[in-house]
Design an enzyme around this catalytic site. Structure first.
Site, mmCIF file in Angstrom:
data_model
loop_
_atom_site.group_PDB
_atom_site.id
_atom_site.type_symbol
_atom_site.label_atom_id
_atom_site.label_comp_id
_atom_site.label_asym_id
_atom_site.label_seq_id
_atom_site.Cartn_x
_atom_site.Cartn_y
_atom_site.Cartn_z
ATOM 1 N N LYS A 199 -37.096 -7.433 2.703
ATOM 2 C CA LYS A 199 -37.471 -6.165 3.415
ATOM 3 C C LYS A 199 -38.417 -6.252 4.531
ATOM 4 C CE LYS A 199 -36.220 -2.879 -0.247
ATOM 5 N NZ LYS A 199 -36.686 -1.717 -0.866
ATOM 6 N N ARG A 214 -34.958 9.535 -9.391
ATOM 7 C CA ARG A 214 -34.903 10.852 -8.645
ATOM 8 C C ARG A 214 -33.796 11.542 -8.720
ATOM 9 N NH1 ARG A 214 -37.114 7.770 -3.430
ATOM 10 N NH2 ARG A 214 -35.245 6.719 -4.242
ATOM 11 N N SER A 228 -40.089 6.585 0.241
ATOM 12 C CA SER A 228 -40.970 5.784 1.218
ATOM 13 C C SER A 228 -40.050 5.816 2.586
ATOM 14 C CB SER A 228 -40.980 4.527 0.604
ATOM 15 O OG SER A 228 -41.964 4.426 -0.341
HETATM 16 O O1 PNS Z 1 -39.376 0.210 -4.585
HETATM 17 P P1 PNS Z 1 -38.277 -0.574 -4.587
HETATM 18 O O2 PNS Z 1 -38.164 -1.336 -3.413
HETATM 19 O O3 PNS Z 1 -37.120 -0.027 -5.076
HETATM 20 O O4 PNS Z 1 -38.427 -1.776 -5.635
HETATM 21 C C1 PNS Z 1 -37.302 -2.804 -5.752
HETATM 22 C C2 PNS Z 1 -38.146 -4.018 -6.594
HETATM 23 C C3 PNS Z 1 -39.095 -4.651 -6.005
HETATM 24 C C4 PNS Z 1 -38.433 -3.351 -8.218
HETATM 25 C C5 PNS Z 1 -36.989 -5.138 -6.634
HETATM 26 O O5 PNS Z 1 -36.540 -5.442 -5.557
HETATM 27 C C6 PNS Z 1 -37.462 -6.258 -7.448
HETATM 28 O O6 PNS Z 1 -37.420 -6.266 -8.753
HETATM 29 N N1 PNS Z 1 -37.723 -7.311 -6.960
HETATM 30 C C7 PNS Z 1 -38.225 -8.587 -7.718
HETATM 31 C C8 PNS Z 1 -37.056 -9.537 -7.723
HETATM 32 C C9 PNS Z 1 -36.523 -9.554 -8.950
HETATM 33 O O7 PNS Z 1 -36.981 -9.424 -10.103
HETATM 34 N N2 PNS Z 1 -35.113 -9.300 -8.937
HETATM 35 C C10 PNS Z 1 -34.306 -9.099 -10.223
HETATM 36 C C11 PNS Z 1 -33.874 -7.720 -10.518
HETATM 37 S S1 PNS Z 1 -32.559 -7.175 -9.630
#
Ligand code: PNS
Length: 163
Positions: A41, A91, A129
């Site tokens: 991102k 949400r 966000s």
């Molecule tokens: O606030 P967001 O951007 O929706 O958060 C997304 C997040 C950071 C929780 C997700 O991308 C994530 O868990 N990233 C870490 C990598 C991971 O564990 N991936 C496996 C789950 S799909």
């Protein structure tokens, strides 16, 4: 005392995040706000800024809240910290598909780590966000969406861009 993680990108931390965090603290005494350093991102705020802002926004909630940055799989962080669950804000229906897939992927990886969904109050259901960054991009007033430390950080960012 069971610890839970409240993970996200937090780019930036919003009143919706604060609402979910406060609700989490009604159920658990210890929460880690896990700020993901997600290379896929393109973020407005870098990891240090996102951590610092989340910390400032949660300061008044006391010692039960920690804020940490993390790179890698969330379930690995949960295991490393001995966390019993991941908390995610839900949400609206459109969040569900992504959240459901993520919860099941995480369950496959670590069946012992639960995912808990909490809904914010109605006034925060539309806050994201992404919306905040968009309002900021067009010089709109973000103060209804984000706590004062974030308003100030966005103002400084805007001023720096203008030079
Ligand atoms: O606030 P967001 O951007 O929706 O958060 C997304 C997040 C950071 C929780 C997700 O991308 C994530 O868990 N990233 C870490 C990598 C991971 O564990 N991936 C496996 C789950 S799909």
């Amino acid at each position: 005392m069971p610890l839970v993680l409240y993970p996200g990108t937090f780019d930036p931390f919003t009143y919706g995040h604060l609402d979910v965090l406060e609700r989490t603290l009604r159920l658990f005494e210890e929460v880690e706000v896990t700020v993901a350093v997600n290379t896929s991102k393109d973020t407005l705020f870098d990891a240090e800024e996102r951590v610092a802002l989340a910390r400032e926004c949660a300061e008044h909630l006391g010692d039960g809240v920690e804020v940490a940055r993390f790179r890698g799989l969330l379930v690995d962080r949960a295991k490393e910290r001995g966390a019993v669950a991941l908390v995610r804000g839900l949400r609206q229906v459109s969040d569900f598909d992504y959240e459901f897939r993520m919860a099941f992927a995480n369950r496959k990886l670590a069946p012992e780590v639960e995912t808990i969904f909490l809904t914010p109050s109605e006034e925060h259901t539309f806050v994201s966000s992404t919306v905040v960054r968009d309002v900021h991009r067009w010089d709109g007033d973000v103060s209804k969406f984000v706590p004062p430390p974030v308003v100030e950080a966005m103002r400084r960012k805007r001023a720096a861009e203008r030079g």
